[in-house]
Every structure is written in structure tokens, then in C-alpha cells.
Design an enzyme around this catalytic site. Structure first.
Site, PDB file in Angstrom:
ATOM      1  N   HIS B  56      35.339 -13.645   1.120  1.00 20.82           N
ATOM      2  CA  HIS B  56      35.614 -13.788   2.625  1.00 20.82           C
ATOM      3  C   HIS B  56      36.302 -15.314   2.741  1.00 20.82           C
ATOM      4  CE1 HIS B  56      33.645 -13.344   6.855  1.00 20.82           C
ATOM      5  NE2 HIS B  56      34.841 -13.707   6.835  1.00 20.82           N
ATOM      6  N   ARG B  60      45.253 -16.874   6.917  1.00 18.32           N
ATOM      7  CA  ARG B  60      45.875 -17.134   8.004  1.00 18.32           C
ATOM      8  C   ARG B  60      47.621 -16.469   7.925  1.00 18.32           C
ATOM      9  NH1 ARG B  60      41.662 -17.028  10.875  1.00 18.32           N
ATOM     10  NH2 ARG B  60      40.627 -18.985  11.060  1.00 18.32           N
ATOM     11  N   ASP B 150      36.580  -8.087  10.322  1.00 12.44           N
ATOM     12  CA  ASP B 150      36.040  -9.421  10.505  1.00 12.44           C
ATOM     13  C   ASP B 150      36.703 -10.361  11.714  1.00 12.44           C
ATOM     14  OD1 ASP B 150      34.106 -11.335   9.781  1.00 12.44           O
ATOM     15  OD2 ASP B 150      35.819 -12.762   9.491  1.00 12.44           O
ATOM     16  N   HIS B 230      28.492 -12.949   6.329  1.00 13.17           N
ATOM     17  CA  HIS B 230      27.747 -14.041   6.881  1.00 13.17           C
ATOM     18  C   HIS B 230      26.504 -13.931   7.544  1.00 13.17           C
ATOM     19  CE1 HIS B 230      30.181 -12.600  10.093  1.00 13.17           C
ATOM     20  NE2 HIS B 230      31.426 -13.028   9.708  1.00 13.17           N
ATOM     21  N   ASP B 303      33.685 -17.957   4.393  1.00 14.10           N
ATOM     22  CA  ASP B 303      34.371 -17.691   5.619  1.00 14.10           C
ATOM     23  C   ASP B 303      35.257 -18.940   5.883  1.00 14.10           C
ATOM     24  OD1 ASP B 303      34.980 -16.538   8.078  1.00 14.10           O
ATOM     25  OD2 ASP B 303      32.962 -16.991   8.767  1.00 14.10           O
ATOM     26  N   HIS B 307      41.761 -23.952  11.011  1.00 11.22           N
ATOM     27  CA  HIS B 307      42.278 -24.102  12.382  1.00 11.22           C
ATOM     28  C   HIS B 307      43.369 -25.252  12.676  1.00 11.22           C
ATOM     29  CE1 HIS B 307      40.390 -20.412  13.931  1.00 11.22           C
ATOM     30  NE2 HIS B 307      39.126 -20.936  13.520  1.00 11.22           N
ATOM     31  N   PRO B 321      36.676 -20.371  16.670  1.00  7.48           N
ATOM     32  CA  PRO B 321      35.267 -20.743  15.874  1.00  7.48           C
ATOM     33  C   PRO B 321      35.578 -20.805  14.557  1.00  7.48           C
ATOM     34  CG  PRO B 321      35.248 -18.541  16.897  1.00  7.48           C
ATOM     35  CD  PRO B 321      36.517 -19.206  17.147  1.00  7.48           C
TER      36      PRO B 321
HETATM   37 ZN   LIG Z   1      33.237 -12.949  10.754  1.00  7.94          ZN
END
Ligand SMILES: [Zn+2]
Lengths: 304, 427
Positions: B56, B60, B150, B230, B303, B307, B321
Site C-alpha cells: 500500500h 503520486r 483506495d 489499513h 499507506d 503531501h 489526509p
Molecule cells: Zn485508504
């Protein structure tokens, strides 16, 4: 003295009492011929309002001006804020301008906390999202003390949309600090999950709380909450949680009725109640200026 | 290709051995090994693990190359001890066609720092309305086997059922971001005492648990594989335990941040702690750790969600998030459950099982003679302090800034060539 006022929890009992006592001195000043004090001459107070709230902005503006501060109103409309400038960039601008205090109103909870990380001056939270509104709690406490002579031991009922209310959060914290007993009354949908951890009682039934209440504070309830299924209809809400004349009669003789404004007349409060002698709604507005003068005076005074 | 002799490594923490690496495979394991012209890697006391596999990862690219690229994310992965990552589909454009997954796959090959296995979207544009061309992605050069929307939940139960059924044709698996959207409208953080105090809209645990409960029943009904992304709540663990006990083919992941951090972090209003699903309570953290050790939760997945600065240096409600994870994952896992899992358990949770779920046959294999040389060397005694500016990711949004963590990746080998040596990326 503390540097910022971000939450009512920033105030211990001694500090909160000092603010209220100072506000009383400021109120006495308002009765004099010359209403201005030179205390904050040469200091700059910025009102940074990302949310429309003429009432709160004018109150802070009047407070700062009566202390002779220079006031800059920086509202979201017609400024770079509306062109998408970030809060951080705005903060850096205010920092460069030499703002001694920034009074911030913002629709996002915690925005004043973020701002306090980015500027050297004092930050005063004038309402952030559904989080807190500490000067409202101070003016409410001031009003209760003026009317009832004390805060310790008072039974205060706060009624309505607690879930979304910054006024409720700040009042619970401050009133607990000052020794009052708070009961929150709302339909279960409008009390936050986790409210059990607050220093307050909760009830779903307004009528059973009223006979012991010294203060009833009615919170604004937006009709749109109906669309999110918080309650079935405005009418049912009013019937179960609205304060009308019949309910007001259940209150003890001395009890007062408060509302932070703006009111939804006919929704959470009927006009007869809002305009009754028990109502402190007009006083609350006047007391707001005195309390905000005290806050600015105490937060900025130490650094003169 | 260069030949390497890794001297004195402890495979899964066992006895010190030398590893001779030649032509992309482990040619020999023994003591006192040498080879003409070989480059010697001093691994005295280091632990050799099969290269880690992340199920996971958000890379980007395409779309937000200012936050991360396949190359910078691959470098982060290699530095974290990974040799394979599964790249999530919520790029711009969305990885919902053979063209986009092949682009990501090709960018991964060009970067050459880690095997990048694209994940395909379940629905067109992640919109949750129409199935994407799952078969075309499976048949593409990227050989997609994991499908996920996701970022969004496949909330429509009929669509979820069909997706689970359809991918059986190519032994695919649907990785579900379990979040009932009607229960999380406007949600900012875990719904509970802290959110009530901070005046933030809550993300209730039941929004995750209700979807997991529904999905395991759907997977059972159609005899399909389900992977749960997750997992973040104690209640989800109970549902997974029940489902596994029934023989339902479900696997689940937990992130390092859900194993370490709680919702109390939100008290700072610093959006570096904003993540979806949100940080939960200490009770949840304890349940997740126990479930990972017990095996109810199968794997750790990062995950990793880079950002740009402006998406985090703002008001909490406006922030995106997500947290960085690749470079810190192994250290966090060592910190919170290292003793309970041991090195074999860590290899199981962070390499073998994720490789098996993803169908990556060249990964998750013990360093043994003849096996592909995808491995990582870890200094178990080292401690290091996380410096956001020192991370290889293009972004800085690590929630672990200034924390001192155990375990340091010293070297990583991908197909017999080092991607990391002396704790530094080789390219
Ligand atoms: Zn997710």
C-alpha cells in the site's frame, strides 16, 4: 499572564476571576464622560475574520478602540484572503505588519492554534469552527455573576445543539473552572460521542432540569440540521427543546435566560421569552465589550 | 553484473554467514566465502531479511509529481528496506486503464530502485459507479492482480460483490478501503472523547467495521479473496478473527502509524497527524498490535502518502489526509512489536505474506542458494532520529519528526544489485 487565549481551558480560576474583575472596572469606565483608556496606545490589534460575524467583530473593535489601540480589520471579503492566500501566508503578513494581537474568527476548528505557531504576537480565539469561543464564555460568566452575584454553586442548563456549539464547549470548561454545575440538555443526536468525559451532566429532558436551574442558556439550532437527520422537524425540536413561556414558568423566580445570539426566534426560543425581564440577551452584548477590553488589556498589558 | 560477497550477515537473526550474490541470485551461502573480483559488503552483525514488500504505497505519479514521483518514492522504499511496492491507483489520471498502469510500471523499471507493482482501480475514476477494465489491466504488461479504489470505499454492495467475483478469473484480489461514506461525511478524526473536546467531526469506528463485516460476507458468498486495507479499530479485529475462523479468504493490513500513534496527537491541530482512517484510541492500538502478532492481521503496509507542504501547513480541516511511511516502517514495527514477532515474524508480516497476497513470486523469499537476491540488511542495534528534511521522499509529512527509533537499514539488494549501501541510496 497567559500569552494567547485559544481555549477557555487556558484560564485557571484565578486568571478567569481576574478577567471578570477587570471587566467590571472596564464597565464602570463606560459610564464615564471620556470612555477611552490610553493603555494600548501604539499597539496594533488585527481582527482577522474568515467568517461573517459583524456582532463579534464590532465588539472586539470597540474594545480595542476604547483601549486606544490601532485596529485593523482584515476580513475575508475583499482581501487577499478571499483570493486563496493561505492562513500561514496571512500570518506572515500580519507578523511583518507588527501586529501585537490577532483576534481570529474561523470556520475551521483549531485555526487559532495553527496561527499561534506562526506569529509572535498574541492570538485571541473569537470563535473557531465547532471548537471554542472563550470570550463568549467569559462574557456569559460575567453576565451570570452580575445578575446572580456569584458563579460557584450555580446550576447552569445549556440547551440545544451542543454537538456543533463552540459556545457550549467554552462555557462547560470555564463554568467548571469557576465552580458552577453545568447540565447539557439536547436530543441524543446533538450531544457529541465522548461527552461523558466533559465536566458536565447531560440530560435529554428539558422539563426535568428547569426547576433547579439558576441559568438557562439556549443555543442556536440551525434548521438545516434537520436535513442531516439530527431531529425530525423544526416543530418537534421546538416542542421538546424550545423555551416558551410555559416552560419558563417552571424556572425558579430568580433564574435568568441567556442566548449567545443570533437567535432563531420561534425555534429554540419564543419571542416572549427572549424579550422577558429574565432575558439577559441585550446585557450580554454590552458585557461583551467590557470582557473583551479586559482580555486585550491583560494579554497585551504585560508586554507594554 | 558485479558479484558481491556479503560478510557475516545473520539471516533472520541466525548464525553469521557469508552470502555470495551473482547474476541476480544468491549463488551460495556459507562461511569464508570469496570470489574473484567480488565487491565485499561488511555485514558483521547485521540481520538479513528478505526484501520488504509494501502492499500500500501512494507514489503520486502521474499527477502530483510535486509531492512524490515514482523515482523519489522508490528511493524512499529502498532506504526503508523494501524491494517491491504496490502503487495505489488514486493518481491523476486514475490508474483505471491498461495505459496508466503500464506507465507507472515502466516508470518503476526506469527508476530501478524497487519493483513497482501497479494496483488498478476497481471503478472508473474511483467514482464507485462502473467497473474499470479490470481484465485489461490484468492482461497488460503491468500484470495487475490487486484492485483498489483506495482513498474511496467501494461502498455500493452490488458493485463490490461483482468486483470480488470478477477478479477471480485472474486470481485477483480487491483491496478495500473500508469506510462507509454516509457515516463519515465531513469527518476529520476518530469520533470519541478527543474529537468531542476539539470540536472536530468524528469518523466513527463503525464506519470501518460495518464495511468489513459486509465485505467478508460478500467474499464468502462468492468464494473470492478480499484484502482489507489499513485496519484501524479493535472492532475490525474481532470481525476479521470471526471471518478467518469461518474460513473466509480475507487478508488484512495495519499501518505503522496505527500501531504507534493515537488520536491524542490531534490535540496539536497539526495536520501532520491527519490520516484516513484516522488515528484511534490506545485501546485500538493495543488490539492492533496483538492482532498483528497473533496473525489475525496478516501484514504491515505503510499507506505511504506524501503531501506537498501547502496541503499540510494549513488548517486541519483543509489539510489532506496521509503520512509518509516507507523510510520509518521497519523501525516502527521493531519498536512496537519487534520482541513479540522476532525476525522471522517480521519477515512474515513485511515480506513473505505481502508478496504472496500481491502474487510477486520473486519477492518474499528467504535468502537461500538459488533464490532471487532481493534482500535487506538491518543494523538491529542502531538507533536513529527522524529528520523530515533528511528523508528521500519529496514530501516532509512524517508524523515521527524528532522521534528516536530502533533499527536502521544499512543495505538493500534488488535483483542482485545494491539500491542502498552504507545506509545511502546508490542512485
Ligand atoms: Zn485508504
Amino acid at each position: 499572564m497567559i500569552r494567547h487565549l485559544l481555549s477557555a481551558a487556558d484560564l485557571d480560576a484565578g486568571t478567569a476571576t481576574m478577567v471578570l474583575d477587570t471587566a467590571a472596572e472596564m464597565a464602570a469606565l463606560a459610564d464615564r464622560e471620556v470612555k477611552k483608556l490610553p493603555t494600548l496606545r501604539g499597539r496594533t490589534v488585527v481582527n482577522l475574520f474568515y467568517e461573517d460575524s459583524t456582532r463579534t467583530r464590532i465588539s472586539f473593535e470597540a474594545a480595542a478602540k476604547r483601549l486606544s489601540a490601532d485596529v485593523i480589520n482584515f476580513s475575508a471579503k475583499g482581501s487577499s484572503v478571499s483570493k486563496g492566500e493561505s492562513l500561514k501566508d496571512t500570518a506572515l503578513t500580519l507578523q511583518a505588519m507588527g501586529a501585537d494581537a490577532v483576534v481570529i474568527r474561523h470556520s475551521a476548528s483549531g485555526a487559532p492554534h495553527r496561527l499561534a505557531n506562526w506569529i509572535d504576537g498574541t492570538v485571541v480565539n473569537a470563535g473557531d469552527g465547532t471548537h471554542e469561543h472563550p470570550t463568549q464564555a467569559l462574557l456569559d460568566a460575567y453576565t451570570m455573576r452580575s445578575r446572580l452575584g456569584r458563579l460557584a454553586g450555580l446550576n447552569v442548563a445549556i440547551v440545544g445543539d451542543v454537538l456543533h456549539s463552540r459556545v457550549a464547549r467554552s462555557n462547560v470548561l470555564l463554568l467548571h473552572t469557576l465552580g458552577a454545575k453545568v447540565t447539557l440538555i439536547a436530543p441524543p443526536t446533538l450531544l457529541p460521542v465522548g461527552v461523558d468525559a466533559w465536566p458536565a451532566e447531560t440530560s435529554y429532558h428539558l422539563d426535568s432540569v428547569l426547576p433547579d436551574a439558576d441559568v438557562v442558556m439556549m443555543l442556536r439550532v440551525q434548521r438545516e440540521r434537520m436535513d442531516q437527520a439530527y431531529f425530525p422537524s423544526a416543530r418537534e425540536y421546538s416542542r421538546r427543546y424550545g423555551l416558551d413561556v410555559a416552560r419558563m414558568r417552571r424556572l425558579p423566580e430568580h433564574a435568568i435566560v441567556m442566548h449567545p445570539g443570533p437567535m432563531n426566534r420561534g425555534m429554540e426560543i419564543t419571542p416572549e421569552v427572549a424579550d422577558s425581564p429574565r432575558s439577559t440577551i441585550v446585557e450580554q452584548v454590552a458585557n461583551g465589550v467590557s470582557v473583551r477590553m479586559a482580555v486585550l488589556y491583560l494579554l497585551l498589558g504585560g508586554k507594554a | 553484473m558485479t558479484t558481491y560477497v556479503i560478510k557475516g550477515a545473520r539471516i533472520l537473526g541466525g548464525q553469521k554467514k557469508d552470502l555470495l550474490i551473482r547474476d541476480g541470485v544468491v549463488a551460495e551461502i556459507g562461511t569464508g566465502l570469496s570470489a574473484a573480483g567480488a565487491q565485499v559488503v561488511d555485514a558483521d552483525g547485521l540481520v538479513a531479511l528478505p526484501g520488504l514488500v509494501d502492499l500500500h504505497t501512494h507514489l503520486r505519479e502521474p499527477g502530483r509529481e510535486d509531492a512524490e514521483t515514482v523515482e523519489t518514492g522508490s528511493r524512499s522504499a529502498a532506504l526503508g528496506g523494501y524491494t517491491a511496492v504496490c502503487a495505489m491507483a488514486n493518481t491523476s489520471p486514475v490508474a483505471d486503464t491498461a495505459g496508466v498502469v503500464e506507465q507507472v510500471w515502466r516508470l518503476g523499471r526506469e527508476a530501478g530502485l524497487v519493483d513497482v507493482q501497479p494496483i488498478g482501480a476497481v471503478t472508473v475514476g474511483l467514482a464507485g459507479e462502473q467497473l474499470a477494465e479490470l481484465g485489461a489491466m490484468a492482461d497488460s504488461a503491468a500484470r495487475v492482480r490487486i484492485f483498489s479504489d483506495d482513498g474511496n470505499c467501494v461502498a455500493d454492495p452490488r458493485l463490490m460483490r461483482r468486483a470480488l467475483e470478477y477478479v477471480k478469473a485472474f486470481d485477483g484480489v480487491v483491496a478495500q478501503h473500508a469506510e462507509e461514506p454516509r457515516l463519515t461525511s465531513g469527518a476529520q478524526m476518530h469520533e470519541g472523547e478527543v474529537a468531542a473536546r476539539l470540536g472536530m467531526t468524528g469518523w466513527p469506528a463503525v464506519a470501518e467495521e460495518s464495511i468489513i463485516a459486509r465485505d467478508v460476507l460478500l467474499a464468502e458468498h462468492v468464494g473470492a479473496r478480499l484484502h482489507v486495507c489499513h485496519v484501524s479499530t479493535a472492532g475490525s479485529v474481532e470481525i476479521l478473527r470471526w471471518a478467518k475462523g469461518r474460513g473466509i479468504r480475507v487478508t488484512a493490513e495495519v499501518t505503522p502509524h496505527h500501531l504507534l500513534l493515537t488520536d491524542e496527537r490531534a490535540t496539536s491541530y497539526d495536520p501532520v497527524f491527519k490520516v484516513n482512517p484516522p488515528l484511534r484510541t490506545a485501546t485500538d492500538v493495543a488490539a492492533l498490535r496483538a492482532a498483528l502478532v497473533e496473525g489475525v492481521i496478516d501484514i504491515v503496509a505503510t499507506d505511504h502518502a506524501p503531501h506537498a507542504v501547502e496541503d499540510k501547513e494549513c488548517e486541519w480541516a483543509y489539510a489532506r489526509p496521509g503520512m509518509l511511511g516507507l523510510e520509518t516502517a521497519l523501525s516502527i514495527v521493531l519498536d512496537v512489536v519487534g520482541d513479540e514477532l522476532g525476525w522471522d515474524g517480521i519477515a512474515e508480516r513485511m515480506s513473505r505474506t505481502p508478496a504472496r497476497i500481491a502474487g510477486l513470486t520473486g519477492h518474499g523469499l528467504e535468502p537461500a542458494a538459488g533464490a532471487p537476491a532481493n534482500l535487506t540488511l538491518v543494523d538491529p542495534a542502531a538507533r536513529w532520529t527522524v529528520d523530515p528534511a533528511g528523508l528521500a521522499s519529496r514530501s516532509r509529512n512524517t508524523p515521527y519528526a524528532a522521534m528516536t527509533l530502533p533499527g536502521r537499514v544499512v543495505a538493500t539488494f534488488l535483483h542482485g544489485e545494491p539500491t542502498v549501501l552504507d545506509g545511502k541510496a546508490v542512485k
